[in-house]
Design a protein around this motif. Structure first.
Motif, PDB file in Angstrom:
ATOM      1  N   ALA B 146     -22.955  10.021  -4.442  1.00 20.22           N
ATOM      2  CA  ALA B 146     -21.698   9.368  -4.783  1.00 20.22           C
ATOM      3  C   ALA B 146     -20.965   9.059  -3.493  1.00 20.22           C
ATOM      4  CB  ALA B 146     -20.845  10.285  -5.647  1.00 20.22           C
ATOM      5  N   ASN B 147     -20.382   7.870  -3.417  1.00 18.07           N
ATOM      6  CA  ASN B 147     -19.718   7.451  -2.187  1.00 18.07           C
ATOM      7  C   ASN B 147     -18.228   7.255  -2.410  1.00 18.07           C
ATOM      8  OD1 ASN B 147     -22.212   7.194  -0.694  1.00 18.07           O
ATOM      9  ND2 ASN B 147     -22.592   5.424  -2.021  1.00 18.07           N
ATOM     10  N   PHE B 148     -17.461   7.824  -1.514  1.00 15.22           N
ATOM     11  CA  PHE B 148     -16.012   7.658  -1.586  1.00 15.22           C
ATOM     12  C   PHE B 148     -15.586   6.756  -0.442  1.00 15.22           C
ATOM     13  CE2 PHE B 148     -17.135  11.697  -3.398  1.00 15.22           C
ATOM     14  CZ  PHE B 148     -16.465  11.664  -4.603  1.00 15.22           C
ATOM     15  N   VAL B 149     -15.186   5.549  -0.762  1.00 18.85           N
ATOM     16  CA  VAL B 149     -14.789   4.642   0.306  1.00 18.85           C
ATOM     17  C   VAL B 149     -13.316   4.843   0.617  1.00 18.85           C
ATOM     18  CG1 VAL B 149     -16.556   2.962  -0.216  1.00 18.85           C
ATOM     19  CG2 VAL B 149     -14.310   2.771  -1.283  1.00 18.85           C
ATOM     20  N   TYR B 150     -12.951   4.432   1.800  1.00  9.76           N
ATOM     21  CA  TYR B 150     -11.594   4.637   2.314  1.00  9.76           C
ATOM     22  C   TYR B 150     -10.911   3.305   2.590  1.00  9.76           C
ATOM     23  CZ  TYR B 150     -12.221   9.665   3.025  1.00  9.76           C
ATOM     24  OH  TYR B 150     -12.396  11.010   2.833  1.00  9.76           O
ATOM     25  N   PRO B 151     -10.300   2.705   1.578  1.00 10.68           N
ATOM     26  CA  PRO B 151      -9.520   1.496   1.845  1.00 10.68           C
ATOM     27  C   PRO B 151      -8.104   1.873   2.295  1.00 10.68           C
ATOM     28  CG  PRO B 151      -9.529   1.911  -0.496  1.00 10.68           C
ATOM     29  CD  PRO B 151     -10.296   3.045   0.159  1.00 10.68           C
ATOM     30  N   MET B 152      -7.264   0.880   2.461  1.00  9.02           N
ATOM     31  CA  MET B 152      -5.863   1.143   2.776  1.00  9.02           C
ATOM     32  C   MET B 152      -5.065   1.233   1.474  1.00  9.02           C
ATOM     33  SD  MET B 152      -3.242  -1.033   5.156  1.00  9.02           S
ATOM     34  CE  MET B 152      -3.265  -2.531   4.202  1.00  9.02           C
ATOM     35  N   PHE B 153      -4.243   2.268   1.353  1.00 13.59           N
ATOM     36  CA  PHE B 153      -3.345   2.420   0.211  1.00 13.59           C
ATOM     37  C   PHE B 153      -1.964   1.930   0.633  1.00 13.59           C
ATOM     38  CE2 PHE B 153      -5.311   5.482  -2.956  1.00 13.59           C
ATOM     39  CZ  PHE B 153      -6.570   5.454  -2.399  1.00 13.59           C
ATOM     40  N   VAL B 154      -1.315   1.220  -0.271  1.00 13.83           N
ATOM     41  CA  VAL B 154       0.001   0.685   0.061  1.00 13.83           C
ATOM     42  C   VAL B 154       1.013   1.087  -1.005  1.00 13.83           C
ATOM     43  CG1 VAL B 154       1.310  -1.425   0.461  1.00 13.83           C
ATOM     44  CG2 VAL B 154      -1.084  -1.308   1.148  1.00 13.83           C
ATOM     45  N   ASN B 155       2.135   1.628  -0.569  1.00 17.77           N
ATOM     46  CA  ASN B 155       3.227   1.941  -1.485  1.00 17.77           C
ATOM     47  C   ASN B 155       4.040   0.660  -1.670  1.00 17.77           C
ATOM     48  OD1 ASN B 155       5.791   2.618  -2.514  1.00 17.77           O
ATOM     49  ND2 ASN B 155       5.637   4.707  -1.724  1.00 17.77           N
ATOM     50  N   ASP B 156       3.827  -0.007  -2.814  1.00 13.73           N
ATOM     51  CA  ASP B 156       4.428  -1.338  -3.029  1.00 13.73           C
ATOM     52  C   ASP B 156       5.944  -1.319  -2.950  1.00 13.73           C
ATOM     53  OD1 ASP B 156       1.872  -2.299  -3.380  1.00 13.73           O
ATOM     54  OD2 ASP B 156       1.899  -1.992  -5.556  1.00 13.73           O
ATOM     55  N   ASP B 157       6.540  -0.279  -3.558  1.00 15.35           N
ATOM     56  CA  ASP B 157       8.004  -0.224  -3.580  1.00 15.35           C
ATOM     57  C   ASP B 157       8.588  -0.095  -2.173  1.00 15.35           C
ATOM     58  OD1 ASP B 157       8.109  -0.511  -6.261  1.00 15.35           O
ATOM     59  OD2 ASP B 157       8.168   1.647  -6.690  1.00 15.35           O
ATOM     60  N   LEU B 158       7.960   0.784  -1.380  1.00 19.58           N
ATOM     61  CA  LEU B 158       8.486   0.987  -0.021  1.00 19.58           C
ATOM     62  C   LEU B 158       8.380  -0.285   0.807  1.00 19.58           C
ATOM     63  CD1 LEU B 158       7.475   4.493   1.406  1.00 19.58           C
ATOM     64  CD2 LEU B 158       9.751   3.531   1.054  1.00 19.58           C
ATOM     65  N   LEU B 159       7.259  -0.989   0.653  1.00 21.84           N
ATOM     66  CA  LEU B 159       7.098  -2.229   1.426  1.00 21.84           C
ATOM     67  C   LEU B 159       8.135  -3.267   1.013  1.00 21.84           C
ATOM     68  CD1 LEU B 159       4.552  -1.073   2.723  1.00 21.84           C
ATOM     69  CD2 LEU B 159       3.473  -3.292   2.385  1.00 21.84           C
ATOM     70  N   LYS B 160       8.371  -3.305  -0.294  1.00 18.37           N
ATOM     71  CA  LYS B 160       9.356  -4.263  -0.791  1.00 18.37           C
ATOM     72  C   LYS B 160      10.745  -3.922  -0.238  1.00 18.37           C
ATOM     73  CE  LYS B 160       8.856  -5.557  -5.233  1.00 18.37           C
ATOM     74  NZ  LYS B 160       9.031  -5.178  -6.673  1.00 18.37           N
ATOM     75  N   LYS B 161      11.045  -2.621  -0.296  1.00 17.43           N
ATOM     76  CA  LYS B 161      12.333  -2.145   0.201  1.00 17.43           C
ATOM     77  C   LYS B 161      12.512  -2.469   1.681  1.00 17.43           C
ATOM     78  CE  LYS B 161      14.892   2.227   0.245  1.00 17.43           C
ATOM     79  NZ  LYS B 161      14.631   3.671   0.226  1.00 17.43           N
TER      80      LYS B 161
END
Lengths: 319, 427, 279
Positions: B146-161
């Motif tokens: 099983a493979n766990f890939v590492y993309p970028m996670f983004v907190n949408d609210d914080l970016l909007k703020k």
């Protein structure tokens, strides 16, 4: 455990030889008597030899070999690993850090343990109040190292409780990175170790305090000694044997403290909390150099044996 | 009274001995060819999966293979490696073992793993269904289940703020977004970077990932390539820039992967590079958090294929196993299309079998997005299969921390790491 | 100053010091207790909250409803109690020999007993593991019990020797005069009046066995044999921690020890002591 200064030695012991007679039966009895202490010591010796001395001898063997454990046919390399270790800069950094960590821990354990024991022994406070505080004071002792490490990581986080309390009370302006700043990390892990270890002293010293005969103090009071004089002239000398034994053991144990450091800082940041234990662990399980790791362990063993030798000799002298 | 004491102690001691006598643990199966074979399967997966999900797969395996029983031996991930080394040294390693790609080289050197190429051959196993194999000296030793890939996670609210309109796609945008998010509150930061040296995988997941995402490499012809490597150096200066600007959450130097996720889950970090394994955890723990995943931003102007780091639950067979054929049956069972999909479904991982398609990839928007990023890029992890891989990460980590703290230049850090790595490669 | 007033001031000063000490000792534990009733995410809330905003027993039920985890506790109790009893038994014998007899190699033996504890356990791990396999003790209770006895014996022997040294020799001489052996003197006279020392050493021994992790993990492999520290570590996953369960597990683990401590403390605090015996 309570100890008094009454000189009790083995000189007049039960097993001491009595005037010998020439009769064979008596000689047999003498021989039997001479064996008695070994009889009492047999279970201890069997256990220690089989489960401790044998593995230690194996470790000493590893320390003279190359490629041990990782290869089928290790080669004998003599003292190469010892030279490698003793000339390695990181080893000496680890030694310095370990000495700081251990020295400060042992002294603080003793001071806090003694202070708490004295407070819990005072006649000024009611028995029930003392019982409550005694229970609170012993709490840090009840947890496994892993949980102590996790708990303090949480508390000392940049966004954790300690920083919150400090900034809220305006003692510090910004959050301090207690465990991850090279300036504070060593102090932080030492502090955690102090917190986790003092109850051991406290309970032992508390027991020791009960053993000091009350008339010593009464006599001193009649002589007009004040509280501090009574403390230095009676309490400390009476507790000295316990204090020395505990300090020695604590010193040996603290030099081996691994899990606490590994789980809080891992020896970082910038190697500021690298101890002999983490240094040795990395050699063994990260670089797979079991020979070098064993050599490092044997060096610690030799130092401790020297310490133990002086301790035993000092005890003999006291007797 | 005294007699009572003694009697009490004696009775307790006797009870202790009696109890110890009759409760010996699981003993190894006899090596006879007749009776049922019991395989031991040592891994750290069971405690990480939903209760009983691995066991029920084993039950299925047992019913398909009468005469083989599987005993699951679960340990904490952090200690798995020591246990394998000790077990291999004593010749008592479990028949089938869960592996991390970073350990393989060392175990192969120790001679503790069985050659899977030979086992696949004698079992007539179809290799083409495997998404990847970890090879060394031309033979396979570990298969990623099983493979766990590492993309970028983004907190949408914080970016909007913070007034960031679009999810960053290159480093300049990322640094700007991180700075903007940091400004939104006293306890918020743009990015989070775990560099704890006890588990130095932050170097793999959060630092080298930037190099791989822009098509760079830390190796040349399989040898360390750090000195004179502009891609690695650019990544370092890029991170240092954000570090100096205060855009990275405090406590980096002793932060662990688990802490990183907590910071993000609690809405204190705008962006992080993290395992997809965490998606459900984040959702469970903070239902109100709006987040999405995206590809790791590349160097400005880069348009090639993007590498995306991954970590695997790998599997191998013990060299000391008396039942290697049966052990491999279990391996091929776990790699089979349907079973692999089921396992990856419970783990929220991408399958090691190329034909397996776990349900969550289609049913869940975030995973769907991640799967698209995954398929558009290449899964990259240059540390897999390297000698003393964990130690390589650690020595780089130590030098990198010194650089971030301003105690040495990027070139010095690279030179020091290069010489440490070369020593490890030759050793 | 008036004697009464001075006493009162002293009392207030001691109480203040006691409270400060209690904050130092107890606050982190209080935080642990509060975290065990929190949801995982509330543990990391900022500003931190001592009273759980969404109190839950989730962490506790997760432990009690899992027979594997309950078994961890039973194993830990059984192993720790056995270690305590057996260590005391063996240590009393050895301490008696060291306290009351003179014999060749006594000093060497003392040095060995003290310094065998000085080898970092992590380096002993691999040879020790091989040895336990060889003895057929892998994944058994005796394997762990004997291992912990080796860890606790040195301390127990050193402390019990010191304790016996404080007991007047006339006590065992009296037994001898009555025709008893040294064995009788030990068990009939010395051990009964040494209960405070035994309790103190016993509690320490129990703690070591209860909290040990590395060897417990290495020397066992099946869930039926695992102990509480491993259970706690199992909650620290590769990718995430079950913070609240870790906290509740250690709270649950410490309650019985605390009760044990409360029950036994009368023995070594203000109870029968060597000093009292002597007078």
């Amino acid at each position: 455990m309570s100890t008094t200064s009454l000189p009790v030695t083995g000189a007049d012991s039960l097993g001491s030889p009595e005037p010998r007679s020439g009769k064979p039966a008596a000689r047999l009895a003498d021989a039997r008597r001479a064996l008695v202490p070994y009889g009492y010591l047999t279970p201890t010796m069997v256990l220690l030899v089989v489960l401790m001395v044998i593995p230690i001898v194996m470790v000493i063997g590893y320390s003279l070999m190359d490629n041990v454990i990782m290869k089928k046919n290790p080669q004998f390399v003599g003292f190469k690993h010892y030279i490698d270790i003793l000339t390695s800069e990181s080893f000496w950094t680890a030694v310095t850090n370990t000495l700081f960590f251990t020295g400060v821990s042992v002294i603080a354990h003793l001071l806090i343990g003694l202070a708490f024991a004295m407070m819990l022994n005072t006649g000024l406070i009611g028995t029930r109040t003392k019982a409550i505080f005694r229970t609170i004071y012993v709490l840090p002792w009840l947890f496994t190292v892993a949980i102590i490490a996790v708990l303090w990581r949480l508390l000392l986080e940049p966004n954790g409780v300690v920083n919150f309390l400090l900034t809220a009370s305006h003692l510090t302006g910004t959050e301090v990175e207690w465990l991850s700043s090279p300036e504070t990390a060593l102090f932080a892990v030492t502090f955690i170790n102090i917190w986790a270890g003092y109850p051991f002293y406290m309970t032992s010293l508390l027991a020791g305090l009960q053993g000091i005969p009350a008339d010593y103090y009464e006599a001193a009071q009649v002589d007009g000694a004040n509280a501090w004089q009574r403390f230095t002239a009676i309490t400390i000398p009476q507790l000295k044997p316990i204090i020395i034994s505990m300090a020695l053991l604590d010193f040996i144990w603290t030099t081996q403290q691994f899990a606490l450091i590994w789980m809080t800082t891992g020896g970082g940041p910038l190697g500021t909390t690298e101890m002999l234990s983490t240094f040795t662990y990395k050699l063994a399980f990260s670089k797979y150099q079991f020979g070098t790791a064993s050599a490092s362990a044997v060096i610690v063993l030799v130092i401790s044996m020297v310490l133990a030798f002086f301790y035993v000799r000092a005890q003999k002298a006291r007797d | 009274m005294r007699k009572k004491y003694l009697a009490g102690i004696a009775a307790m001691a006797a009870a202790a001995l009696a109890m110890t006598g009759c409760t010996g643990g699981g003993t190894a199966p006899s090596a006879s060819n007749e009776g049922p074979v019991t395989l031991e399967f040592a891994q750290w997966w069971e405690p990480e999966l939903p209760a009983n999900s691995l066991r029920s797969l084993m039950d299925k395996f047992e019913s398909e293979n009468p005469g083989i029983k599987v005993k699951l031996i679960s340990g904490p991930y952090a200690s798995t490696k020591e246990q394998v080394v000790a077990g291999a040294a004593a010749g008592t390693m479990s028949d089938v073992v869960g592996l991390d790609g970073a350990w393989v080289n060392d175990f192969v050197k120790q001679g503790s793993l069985a050659n899977l190429t030979d086992l696949m051959k004698s079992a007539n196993f179809d290799e083409s269904q495997l998404a990847a194999q970890v090879k060394l000296d031309g033979s396979t030793w570990m298969i990623p289940v099983a493979n766990f890939v590492y993309p970028m996670f983004v907190n949408d609210d914080l970016l909007k703020k913070a007034g960031v309109a679009a999810v960053p796609t290159n480093r300049t945008e990322f640094a700007a977004a991180a700075a903007a998010v940091t400004k939104t509150g006293k306890n918020t930061s743009g990015w989070v970077l775990p560099l704890d040296t006890a588990t130095p995988n932050g170097i793999q997941n959060d630092v080298m990932s930037w190099v791989w995402a822009s098509g760079g490499s830390m190796l040349k012809d399989g040898k360390p390539y750090l000195v004179g490597n502009t891609e690695v150096k650019d990544t370092m200066t890029f991170i240092k820039g954000m570090y100096d600007a205060g855009s990275i959450a405090k406590g980096s130097f002793t932060m662990k992967e688990q802490d990183k996720v907590n910071e993000f889950t609690n809405g204190r970090v705008g962006m992080m590079i993290d395992s997809l394994a965490h998606v459900n955890l984040i959702r469970e723990e903070n239902k109100d958090l709006k987040f999405s995943v995206a590809a790791i931003p590349s160097a400005d102007g880069y348009s090639g294929k993007r590498g995306m780091p991954y970590a695997s639950w790998g599997i191998g067979v013990a060299n000391n196993s008396k039942h290697q054929a049966e052990a491999f049956k279990l391996v091929s069972f776990l790699m089979g299309k349907d079973v692999n999909a089921t396992l990856c479904n419970s783990a929220h991982a991408f399958p090691g079998n190329t034909q397996a398609v776990p349900d969550f990839v289609n049913s869940d928007p975030i995973f769907k997005q991640a799967f698209e990023i995954y398929q558009a890029g290449t899964a990259t992890n240059e540390f897999t299969g390297l000698p003393v891989a964990e130690d390589l990460m650690r020595s780089f980590d130590e030098q990198f921390q010194k650089y971030l703290a301003g105690k040495q230049s990027a070139d010095d850090a690279l030179a020091a790491s290069q010489s440490a790595w070369e020593k490890a490669f030759s050793g | 100053m008036d004697r009464k007033l001075r006493r009162l001031l002293g009392k207030i000063a001691v109480l203040i010091a006691l409270v400060v000490g209690a904050l130092f000792a107890g606050l982190p534990v209080l935080w642990m207790l509060s975290s065990s009733f929190k949801l995982n995410t509330d543990i990391f809330a900022y500003p931190p909250q001592l009273i759980p905003p969404n109190p839950t027993l989730e962490a506790y039920t997760a432990i009690f409803t899992d027979p594997v985890k309950v078994r961890f506790f039973l194993n830990s109790y059984f192993i720790s109690l056995s270690v305590t009893v057996l260590t005391l038994l063996v240590a009393v014998l050895a301490a008696y020999a060291l306290s009351r007899f003179e014999f060749p190699f006594k000093r060497v033996l003392n040095v060995v007993i003290i310094s065998v504890q000085a080898v970092p356990p992590i380096t002993l791990l691999i040879p020790y593991f091989g040895l336990i396999m060889f003895l057929g003790l892998y994944n058994t209770y005796p394997g762990l019990i004997l291992t912990y006895m080796v860890f606790t014996l040195p301390y127990a022997i050193i402390m019990m020797t010191g304790y016996f040294n404080t007991l007047p020799r006339e006590l065992d001489e009296a037994v001898k005069v009555d025709g008893g052996s040294s064995w009788t003197a030990l068990w009939r006279v010395l051990v009964p009046i040494s209960v405070p020392g035994l309790v103190s050493v016993g509690i320490y021994t129990f703690m070591i066995a209860w909290n040990e992790y590395l060897f417990a993990l290495t020397l066992t492999k099946t869930p039926e044999m695992r102990t509480v520290p491993i259970g706690i570590q199992l909650l620290m996953g590769q990718h995430s921690y079950e913070w609240n369960q870790m906290m509740s597990m250690s709270i649950l683990g410490c309650i019985p020890i605390l009760l044990l401590f409360l029950f036994f403390q009368r023995y070594f605090i203000g109870g029968m002591t060597a000093g009292a015996v002597k007078n």
